[in-house]
Design an enzyme around this catalytic site. Structure first.
Site, PDB file in Angstrom:
ATOM      1  N   ARG A  50     114.911  96.273  79.269  1.00  0.00           N
ATOM      2  CA  ARG A  50     115.340  97.452  80.016  1.00  0.00           C
ATOM      3  C   ARG A  50     116.171  97.086  81.228  1.00  0.00           C
ATOM      4  O   ARG A  50     117.023  97.821  81.666  1.00  0.00           O
ATOM      5  CB  ARG A  50     114.097  98.203  80.493  1.00  0.00           C
ATOM      6  CG  ARG A  50     113.978  99.608  79.976  1.00  0.00           C
ATOM      7  CD  ARG A  50     112.673 100.220  80.439  1.00  0.00           C
ATOM      8  NE  ARG A  50     111.570  99.251  80.450  1.00  0.00           N
ATOM      9  CZ  ARG A  50     110.871  98.916  81.543  1.00  0.00           C
ATOM     10  NH1 ARG A  50     111.136  99.447  82.694  1.00  0.00           N
ATOM     11  NH2 ARG A  50     109.874  98.041  81.458  1.00  0.00           N
ATOM     12  N   LYS A 153     100.606  92.670  65.905  1.00  0.00           N
ATOM     13  CA  LYS A 153      99.358  93.430  65.848  1.00  0.00           C
ATOM     14  C   LYS A 153      99.126  94.105  67.198  1.00  0.00           C
ATOM     15  O   LYS A 153      99.699  93.661  68.166  1.00  0.00           O
ATOM     16  CB  LYS A 153      98.199  92.522  65.475  1.00  0.00           C
ATOM     17  CG  LYS A 153      97.901  91.436  66.526  1.00  0.00           C
ATOM     18  CD  LYS A 153      96.454  91.095  66.562  1.00  0.00           C
ATOM     19  CE  LYS A 153      95.796  91.636  67.797  1.00  0.00           C
ATOM     20  NZ  LYS A 153      95.946  90.806  68.987  1.00  0.00           N
ATOM     21  N   ASP A 182      99.803  88.333  61.744  1.00  0.00           N
ATOM     22  CA  ASP A 182      98.500  87.982  62.295  1.00  0.00           C
ATOM     23  C   ASP A 182      98.619  86.490  62.541  1.00  0.00           C
ATOM     24  O   ASP A 182      98.553  85.694  61.601  1.00  0.00           O
ATOM     25  CB  ASP A 182      97.381  88.273  61.292  1.00  0.00           C
ATOM     26  CG  ASP A 182      96.030  87.974  61.919  1.00  0.00           C
ATOM     27  OD1 ASP A 182      95.889  86.901  62.528  1.00  0.00           O
ATOM     28  OD2 ASP A 182      95.124  88.809  61.820  1.00  0.00           O
ATOM     29  N   HIS A 183      98.822  86.107  63.791  1.00  0.00           N
ATOM     30  CA  HIS A 183      99.225  84.714  64.016  1.00  0.00           C
ATOM     31  C   HIS A 183      98.131  83.713  63.658  1.00  0.00           C
ATOM     32  O   HIS A 183      98.394  82.531  63.504  1.00  0.00           O
ATOM     33  CB  HIS A 183      99.739  84.502  65.446  1.00  0.00           C
ATOM     34  CG  HIS A 183      98.667  84.343  66.480  1.00  0.00           C
ATOM     35  ND1 HIS A 183      98.003  85.399  67.022  1.00  0.00           N
ATOM     36  CD2 HIS A 183      98.139  83.245  67.067  1.00  0.00           C
ATOM     37  CE1 HIS A 183      97.113  84.961  67.903  1.00  0.00           C
ATOM     38  NE2 HIS A 183      97.185  83.653  67.949  1.00  0.00           N
ATOM     39  N   LYS A 187      97.926  79.324  61.810  1.00  0.00           N
ATOM     40  CA  LYS A 187      97.245  78.143  62.345  1.00  0.00           C
ATOM     41  C   LYS A 187      96.895  77.198  61.194  1.00  0.00           C
ATOM     42  O   LYS A 187      96.282  77.622  60.207  1.00  0.00           O
ATOM     43  CB  LYS A 187      95.962  78.553  63.080  1.00  0.00           C
ATOM     44  CG  LYS A 187      96.226  79.274  64.402  1.00  0.00           C
ATOM     45  CD  LYS A 187      94.911  79.601  65.090  1.00  0.00           C
ATOM     46  CE  LYS A 187      95.117  80.559  66.250  1.00  0.00           C
ATOM     47  NZ  LYS A 187      95.562  79.965  67.486  1.00  0.00           N
ATOM     48  N   GLU A 221      86.790  82.454  74.241  1.00  0.00           N
ATOM     49  CA  GLU A 221      87.864  82.092  75.173  1.00  0.00           C
ATOM     50  C   GLU A 221      87.300  81.994  76.571  1.00  0.00           C
ATOM     51  O   GLU A 221      86.477  82.827  76.958  1.00  0.00           O
ATOM     52  CB  GLU A 221      88.940  83.188  75.193  1.00  0.00           C
ATOM     53  CG  GLU A 221      89.782  83.241  73.961  1.00  0.00           C
ATOM     54  CD  GLU A 221      90.823  84.383  74.045  1.00  0.00           C
ATOM     55  OE1 GLU A 221      91.459  84.550  75.087  1.00  0.00           O
ATOM     56  OE2 GLU A 221      90.951  85.097  73.048  1.00  0.00           O
ATOM     57  N   ASP A 240      91.239  93.901  69.266  1.00  0.00           N
ATOM     58  CA  ASP A 240      92.134  92.806  69.632  1.00  0.00           C
ATOM     59  C   ASP A 240      91.915  91.562  68.767  1.00  0.00           C
ATOM     60  O   ASP A 240      92.868  90.895  68.387  1.00  0.00           O
ATOM     61  CB  ASP A 240      91.911  92.466  71.111  1.00  0.00           C
ATOM     62  CG  ASP A 240      92.878  91.413  71.619  1.00  0.00           C
ATOM     63  OD1 ASP A 240      94.096  91.627  71.471  1.00  0.00           O
ATOM     64  OD2 ASP A 240      92.425  90.384  72.168  1.00  0.00           O
ATOM     65  N   HIS A 245      92.280  89.072  63.508  1.00  0.00           N
ATOM     66  CA  HIS A 245      92.122  87.629  63.267  1.00  0.00           C
ATOM     67  C   HIS A 245      90.807  87.245  62.578  1.00  0.00           C
ATOM     68  O   HIS A 245      90.805  86.496  61.608  1.00  0.00           O
ATOM     69  CB  HIS A 245      92.215  86.866  64.582  1.00  0.00           C
ATOM     70  CG  HIS A 245      93.435  87.191  65.397  1.00  0.00           C
ATOM     71  ND1 HIS A 245      94.663  87.404  64.831  1.00  0.00           N
ATOM     72  CD2 HIS A 245      93.618  87.335  66.731  1.00  0.00           C
ATOM     73  CE1 HIS A 245      95.549  87.660  65.795  1.00  0.00           C
ATOM     74  NE2 HIS A 245      94.938  87.625  66.952  1.00  0.00           N
ATOM     75  N   LYS A 345      85.967  87.148  75.819  1.00  0.00           N
ATOM     76  CA  LYS A 345      86.757  86.525  76.881  1.00  0.00           C
ATOM     77  C   LYS A 345      85.795  86.079  77.973  1.00  0.00           C
ATOM     78  O   LYS A 345      84.687  86.575  78.079  1.00  0.00           O
ATOM     79  CB  LYS A 345      87.765  87.519  77.435  1.00  0.00           C
ATOM     80  CG  LYS A 345      88.782  87.947  76.378  1.00  0.00           C
ATOM     81  CD  LYS A 345      90.144  88.218  76.968  1.00  0.00           C
ATOM     82  CE  LYS A 345      91.127  88.669  75.907  1.00  0.00           C
ATOM     83  NZ  LYS A 345      91.855  87.563  75.254  1.00  0.00           N
TER      84      LYS A 345
HETATM   85  C1  BG6 Z   1      95.840  87.534  70.483  1.00  0.00           C
HETATM   86  C2  BG6 Z   1      94.976  88.422  71.325  1.00  0.00           C
HETATM   87  O1  BG6 Z   1      96.203  88.172  69.291  1.00  0.00           O
HETATM   88  O2  BG6 Z   1      95.125  86.352  70.192  1.00  0.00           O
HETATM   89  C3  BG6 Z   1      94.555  87.718  72.595  1.00  0.00           C
HETATM   90  O3  BG6 Z   1      95.697  89.608  71.650  1.00  0.00           O
HETATM   91  C4  BG6 Z   1      93.885  86.404  72.267  1.00  0.00           C
HETATM   92  O4  BG6 Z   1      93.693  88.518  73.381  1.00  0.00           O
HETATM   93  C5  BG6 Z   1      94.760  85.597  71.332  1.00  0.00           C
HETATM   94  O5  BG6 Z   1      93.696  85.700  73.468  1.00  0.00           O
HETATM   95  C6  BG6 Z   1      94.044  84.348  70.841  1.00  0.00           C
HETATM   96  O6  BG6 Z   1      94.958  83.590  70.127  1.00  0.00           O
HETATM   97  P1  BG6 Z   1      95.059  82.028  70.343  1.00  0.00           P
HETATM   98  O7  BG6 Z   1      96.087  81.575  69.365  1.00  0.00           O
HETATM   99  O8  BG6 Z   1      95.465  81.805  71.769  1.00  0.00           O
HETATM  100  O9  BG6 Z   1      93.694  81.536  70.054  1.00  0.00           O
END
Ligand code: BG6
Length: 498
Positions: A50, A153, A182-183, A187, A221, A240, A245, A345
């Site tokens: 923006r 996501k 979905d990352h 991994k 985390e 989340d 995940h 968290k």
């Molecule tokens: C994300 C979440 O998709 O994944 C975050 O939105 C989370 O809250 C994160 O911290 C964890 O991913 P990674 O790869 O850092 O373990």
């Protein structure tokens, strides 16, 4: 396509390029792909924002992103070539004219390859409107090259909104143009779950209800919500992490061997698992799910604030920063085996772990000896930061008495010196190559929402109270009530006695 073959050039257009995801993951991952020679010479990266920035301002910002994440890996010469790929486009996501101007800019074929991936690193509520504008202004037209849309996501906010978003996506895009990220699937250690199961015959006879007592999937985390409260407070840990995940990891642990490793066969099997998860009726939600929020505490020797004191968290928020869930998969292989999922968290440390607990032997042969009861065998798969495979077994202690101890067979998944590849590197390359196996098909998303929806609905009505846990702990003790029987409990540590 093999990773060392060249692919056609591509223009990556990133909506939300100055945001948190871009800073932590996307730009550093693109830099690493560039440094590793995985991007063709023509590949360009267009940041859409923006703010009225000059290109130089964006280049400086991107350099900071890479330096903060990769530090010493940032090489001056490599960077000089990377910066040539970077462009900035000012626009307003809600303004149709911005899309006409973007289309105009992208039509410069000298600078921009006509294969274009639009990356939605924006608020989920904006996905729909952006796709609609892209389509109406002709930016999804494939006459001169492919057009793909990458959707971060969460895909929707609940079941109903996911269905609505999919209807909209389906109106403007073919399924093979859509990349739902979905990352976790990018991994290496998550992909290893499949290799571990399907490349080794030893485990298959044991991988079922006859031998496995229960399965745990934990993502812990130590970090708090940081500067993401604006997003996180509306999401919470269940949306989340678990809806996406952790349910994906569950499908990989529980799925049947696919017909082949192609993307459709894999996803067919994953969806079957999600469909077999026993629905949780509203009245049983409290027996199956638990939520809590972190209070103040100490993490790594430092005092940290409670969630409610974090910037931008609304007063009195009951957003959960910890969620735990017990699920049953009603199929031939898993009937009767509970799957426990937890995430939080501000827990004691970073740790993602799949823990498989085996049943006790059918007879306690050693009960007339010093051994009161055998410790169960475990298989642990460390996802991160420890990338390890561990098998724990009982053996006899040396000496005259019949006592046992637990020994563990540990194998690091990475040899010394082997590089760590970030999930986003793999996924960003897959998008260019059109490989969708590590992306979600819509039915996976929908069935994952079906699993968590009853819980979300009940929690949304309980706005007065949420349990808390001290930051730096292993979470709320009350979550133990999910377990079936005293001998079950969270496996949060590599140490079986901790
Ligand atoms: C994300 C979440 O998709 O994944 C975050 O939105 C989370 O809250 C994160 O911290 C964890 O991913 P990674 O790869 O850092 O373990």
């Amino acid at each position: 396509m093999a990773r060392d073959e060249t692919h056609d050039g591509c223009t990556y257009v990133i909506f939300g390029a100055t945001g948190d995801l871009s800073r932590r993951k996307l730009i550093p991952a693109l830099y690493r792909l560039h440094a590793g020679g995985h991007l063709t010479a023509e590949t360009a990266i267009v940041a859409c924002g923006r703010r009225a920035w000059e290109r130089e301002k964006w280049i400086d910002t991107a350099e900071d992103m890479v330096r903060n994440k990769l530090g010493a890996e940032l090489d001056h010469e490599v960077w000089q070539r990377f910066r040539d790929r970077l462009h900035y486009f000012q626009g307003d996501l809600k303004d149709p004219e911005s899309y006409s101007a973007l289309g105009e800019a992208l039509s410069d074929t000298e600078r921009f390859p006509q294969n274009v991936a639009f990356y939605m690193s924006i608020r989920p509520a904006e996905f729909g409107v952006v796709i609609q504008h892209l389509s109406e202004k002709g930016l999804l037209d494939e006459s001169h090259g492919w057009r793909r849309v990458v959707i971060e996501k969460p895909f929707g906010y609940d079941l109903e909104s996911a269905i609505a978003l999919q209807n909209l996506v389906g109106r403007y895009l073919r399924e093979d143009q859509v990349f739902r990220i979905d990352h976790y699937l990018g991994k290496g250690t998550v992909q290893n779950v499949q290799v571990f199961r399907f490349a080794n015959v030893m485990l298959e006879p044991l991988w079922n209800r006859n031998y496995i007592d229960h399965v745990q999937i934990t993502h812990a985390e130590s970090l708090g919500v940081g500067g993401r409260a604006a997003y996180y407070d509306g999401a919470g840990a269940l949306r989340d992490m678990i809806q996406s995940h952790l349910l994906q990891v569950l499908t990989l642990v529980a799925m049947e061997p696919p017909v082949s490793m192609d993307s459709e066969s894999m996803r067919d099997e994953k969806v079957k698992v999600l469909k077999s998860i026993r629905p949780i009726p509203t009245k049983a939600v409290n027996a199956h799910a638990f939520r809590a929020q972190y209070g103040a505490g100490v993490v790594d020797g430092e005092k940290v604030h409670a969630y409610l004191e974090e910037p931008e968290v609304p007063a009195g928020s009951v957003c959960e920063t910890y969620a735990a869930l017990k699920l049953h998969i009603d199929n031939w292989r898993w009937r009767g085996v509970p799957f426990y999922l937890q995430t939080g968290k501000r827990l004691a440390r970073d740790q993602s772990l799949v823990s498989i607990c085996f049943k006790e032997p059918p007879q306690q042969f050693f009960r007339h000896t010093q051994i009161q009861r055998m410790t169960p065998d475990w298989i642990l798969l460390g996802i991160q930061p420890t990338e390890c495979l561990r098998i724990e077994l009982n053996v006899k202690e040396p000496g005259l008495q019949m006592r046992t101890r637990v020994i563990s067979l540990d194998a690091n998944l990475r040899r010394e010196g082997e590089a760590v590849t970030e999930a986003y590197e793999e996924l960003l390359l897959d998008i260019i190559e059109g490989d969708r196996s590590l992306f979600l098909r819509y039915d996976e998303v929908e069935y994952a929402w079906r699993v968590v929806d009853p819980i979300l609905r009940l929690w949304s009505t309980e706005r007065d109270y949420i349990a808390t846990y001290p930051a730096g702990s292993w979470g709320p003790k009350e979550s133990m009530r999910l377990f079936e029987g005293e001998r079950q409990g969270w496996r949060t540590s590599w140490d079986p006695h901790e």
